[in-house]
Design a protein around this motif. Structure first.
Motif, PDB file in Angstrom:
ATOM      1  N   GLU A 187       7.789  14.241   1.969  1.00 45.83           N
ATOM      2  CA  GLU A 187       8.899  14.014   2.889  1.00 45.83           C
ATOM      3  C   GLU A 187       8.359  13.624   4.256  1.00 45.83           C
ATOM      4  N   ILE A 188       9.004  12.666   4.892  1.00 40.44           N
ATOM      5  CA  ILE A 188       8.577  12.134   6.185  1.00 40.44           C
ATOM      6  C   ILE A 188       9.787  12.056   7.102  1.00 40.44           C
ATOM      7  N   PRO A 189       9.557  11.836   8.410  1.00 39.00           N
ATOM      8  CA  PRO A 189      10.693  11.600   9.312  1.00 39.00           C
ATOM      9  C   PRO A 189      11.430  10.327   8.925  1.00 39.00           C
ATOM     10  N   ALA A 190      12.643  10.194   9.404  1.00 38.31           N
ATOM     11  CA  ALA A 190      13.454   9.018   9.091  1.00 38.31           C
ATOM     12  C   ALA A 190      12.717   7.747   9.506  1.00 38.31           C
ATOM     13  N   TYR A 191      12.640   6.789   8.589  1.00 35.30           N
ATOM     14  CA  TYR A 191      11.996   5.515   8.904  1.00 35.30           C
ATOM     15  C   TYR A 191      13.013   4.412   9.147  1.00 35.30           C
ATOM     16  N   ALA A 192      14.295   4.727   8.923  1.00 29.00           N
ATOM     17  CA  ALA A 192      15.359   3.748   9.151  1.00 29.00           C
ATOM     18  C   ALA A 192      16.661   4.495   9.349  1.00 29.00           C
ATOM     19  N   ASP A 193      17.595   3.846   9.999  1.00 30.05           N
ATOM     20  CA  ASP A 193      18.919   4.427  10.219  1.00 30.05           C
ATOM     21  C   ASP A 193      19.819   4.031   9.057  1.00 30.05           C
ATOM     22  N   HIS A 194      20.025   4.976   8.140  1.00 30.69           N
ATOM     23  CA  HIS A 194      20.800   4.704   6.932  1.00 30.69           C
ATOM     24  C   HIS A 194      21.885   5.764   6.808  1.00 30.69           C
ATOM     25  N   VAL A 195      23.128   5.327   6.752  1.00 26.00           N
ATOM     26  CA  VAL A 195      24.254   6.242   6.819  1.00 26.00           C
ATOM     27  C   VAL A 195      24.260   7.261   5.683  1.00 26.00           C
ATOM     28  N   TYR A 196      23.703   6.910   4.521  1.00 23.63           N
ATOM     29  CA  TYR A 196      23.753   7.819   3.373  1.00 23.63           C
ATOM     30  C   TYR A 196      22.485   8.649   3.210  1.00 23.63           C
ATOM     31  N   ASP A 230       0.811  -1.219   0.000  1.00 26.22           N
ATOM     32  CA  ASP A 230       0.000   0.000   0.000  1.00 26.22           C
ATOM     33  C   ASP A 230       0.838   1.259   0.000  1.00 26.22           C
ATOM     34  N   VAL A 231       2.074   1.151   0.477  1.00 29.73           N
ATOM     35  CA  VAL A 231       2.943   2.310   0.656  1.00 29.73           C
ATOM     36  C   VAL A 231       4.339   1.949   0.161  1.00 29.73           C
ATOM     37  N   VAL A 232       4.993   2.910  -0.488  1.00 29.81           N
ATOM     38  CA  VAL A 232       6.414   2.747  -0.806  1.00 29.81           C
ATOM     39  C   VAL A 232       7.178   3.903  -0.175  1.00 29.81           C
ATOM     40  N   ARG A 233       8.347   3.588   0.314  1.00 28.09           N
ATOM     41  CA  ARG A 233       9.221   4.584   0.934  1.00 28.09           C
ATOM     42  C   ARG A 233      10.575   4.554   0.250  1.00 28.09           C
ATOM     43  N   LEU A 234      11.329   5.627   0.435  1.00 28.87           N
ATOM     44  CA  LEU A 234      12.693   5.691  -0.077  1.00 28.87           C
ATOM     45  C   LEU A 234      13.428   6.791   0.664  1.00 28.87           C
ATOM     46  N   ASP A 235      14.735   6.726   0.577  1.00 29.15           N
ATOM     47  CA  ASP A 235      15.545   7.810   1.136  1.00 29.15           C
ATOM     48  C   ASP A 235      16.563   8.241   0.103  1.00 29.15           C
ATOM     49  N   THR A 236      17.152   9.398   0.306  1.00 30.99           N
ATOM     50  CA  THR A 236      18.142   9.897  -0.642  1.00 30.99           C
ATOM     51  C   THR A 236      19.148  10.787   0.062  1.00 30.99           C
ATOM     52  N   HIS A 237      20.276  10.961  -0.571  1.00 27.77           N
ATOM     53  CA  HIS A 237      21.394  11.729  -0.020  1.00 27.77           C
ATOM     54  C   HIS A 237      21.184  13.218  -0.263  1.00 27.77           C
ATOM     55  N   ALA A 238      21.764  14.044   0.581  1.00 21.97           N
ATOM     56  CA  ALA A 238      21.600  15.494   0.456  1.00 21.97           C
ATOM     57  C   ALA A 238      22.117  16.023  -0.875  1.00 21.97           C
ATOM     58  N   THR A 239      23.153  15.370  -1.438  1.00 22.06           N
ATOM     59  CA  THR A 239      23.722  15.877  -2.688  1.00 22.06           C
ATOM     60  C   THR A 239      22.855  15.566  -3.907  1.00 22.06           C
ATOM     61  N   THR A 299      20.089  16.352  -5.306  1.00 27.10           N
ATOM     62  CA  THR A 299      18.964  17.296  -5.345  1.00 27.10           C
ATOM     63  C   THR A 299      18.017  17.008  -6.504  1.00 27.10           C
ATOM     64  N   GLU A 300      18.563  16.518  -7.638  1.00 32.14           N
ATOM     65  CA  GLU A 300      17.700  16.220  -8.775  1.00 32.14           C
ATOM     66  C   GLU A 300      16.784  15.042  -8.464  1.00 32.14           C
ATOM     67  N   ALA A 301      17.265  14.086  -7.672  1.00 28.75           N
ATOM     68  CA  ALA A 301      16.429  12.955  -7.275  1.00 28.75           C
ATOM     69  C   ALA A 301      15.322  13.429  -6.335  1.00 28.75           C
ATOM     70  N   GLN A 302      15.665  14.301  -5.399  1.00 30.76           N
ATOM     71  CA  GLN A 302      14.662  14.827  -4.483  1.00 30.76           C
ATOM     72  C   GLN A 302      13.557  15.550  -5.258  1.00 30.76           C
ATOM     73  N   ALA A 303      13.938  16.347  -6.258  1.00 27.98           N
ATOM     74  CA  ALA A 303      12.953  17.081  -7.052  1.00 27.98           C
ATOM     75  C   ALA A 303      12.046  16.111  -7.811  1.00 27.98           C
TER      76      ALA A 303
END
Length: 303
Positions: free
Chosen positions: A270-279, A246-255, A257-261
């Motif tokens: 955007e949501i709070p962190a759902y996992a501890d991921h170093v990148y 029902d839901v898909v999540r993802l995370d991305t690196h600060a650099t 920016t094109e992926a975030q857009a």
């Protein structure tokens, strides 16, 4: 479809594709095009590579190459790296012929454009670029592959090498998804192919009941600005739906920016962190709409 076919008929007539003496020379377009492709490899090119590049029947290609050889324009020889293959190379006469073809082709195009104003030429140039971009995108296929397949791992290697350059802290390839995470019931791995070569990928894995995670959406530099990353993302979302997520999540690196857009433009919030991921520095989520559940299944291989 009718508009596309009308344009093809008009344009092929205007540039003389149907003429056995293309550009006023003593050969049809197929042989002229083959000379052009050979010219791109000064030290010769394997017939097998030309066959794959141009989508030609092996017998037809062989006959054209022998015709050009009889005209003194090319030489055929065994490949020094593999005697089972043959390579074709332009002769000095062949190079002169390609130069003459280029001059005549430029003159043909100049004649076609002569009746347009500079502003109209700019519009036409922009339209041609758009048509080429969209036709490239239309020709790319997106396919579910096994997460352990050579193409899947090659894409992940390309992804890892690029982000290792972009991330200030570098990238550890051990962070890549394992084949068992993105195969079978556990998830899916998509590879995009252009003319048989992998040019992009994306992964989906199950996080928890009803929740999936999208990873490693990536496109080679040569295939960017086509809209391919969005197609891969959409394919992963459809795969999530088929798996009852029902839901898909993802995370991305600060650099990135094109992926975030792109994620924001595709309906991710955007949501709070759902996992501890170093990148990770940004986390996103998208609820898959009921409409997506009822949509026609993705036409992988031709969509």
């Amino acid at each position: 479809m009718a508009a596309f076919r009308r344009f093809n008929r008009y344009f092929t007539r205007r540039i003389g594709v149907l003429d056995d003496h293309y550009l006023g020379r003593d050969r049809p377009l197929g042989e002229a095009r083959l000379l052009f492709e050979i010219a791109g490899s000064p030290h010769g090119v394997a017939l097998r590579e030309l066959r794959a590049r141009l989508g030609l029947d092996a017998g037809y290609l062989s006959r054209m190459a022998k015709t050009l050889q009889a005209q003194g324009l090319v030489t055929l020889a065994p490949d020094p790296r593999d005697n089972r293959l043959r390579t074709v190379t332009l002769t000095p006469a062949g190079r002169a012929e390609v130069a003459e073809q280029d001059l005549r082709s430029d003159a043909l195009v100049a004649g076609l454009l002569d009746g347009l104003t500079p502003a109209q030429r700019d519009r036409l140039t922009e339209s041609l670029a758009t048509a080429r971009r969209l036709l490239r995108l239309a020709s790319i296929t997106v396919t579910v592959v096994d997460g352990a397949s050579p193409d899947a791992r090659a894409c992940l290697d390309g992804y890892a090498a690029e982000i290792d350059e972009r991330f200030p802290e570098g990238f550890d390839p051990s962070d890549l998804v394992g084949p068992e995470e993105v195969s079978g019931e556990a998830g899916a791995f998509l590879v995009a192919y252009e003319e048989g070569a992998p040019v992009g990928c994306g992964a989906l894995r199950r996080l928890s009941p009803g929740v999936g995670e999208i990873r490693h959406v990536w496109v080679t530099r040569a295939a960017r600005r086509l809209g391919l990353a969005r197609r891969i993302l959409g394919g992963l979302e459809r795969e999530a739906v088929t798996r009852g997520l029902d839901v898909v999540r993802l995370d991305t690196h600060a650099t990135l920016t094109e992926a975030q857009a792109m994620y924001r433009a595709c309906g991710y919030r955007e949501i709070p962190a759902y996992a501890d991921h170093v990148y990770a520095s940004h986390w996103f989520e998208k609820r898959l709409a009921e409409g997506a559940r009822r949509a026609d299944p993705p036409r992988y291989g031709g969509s």
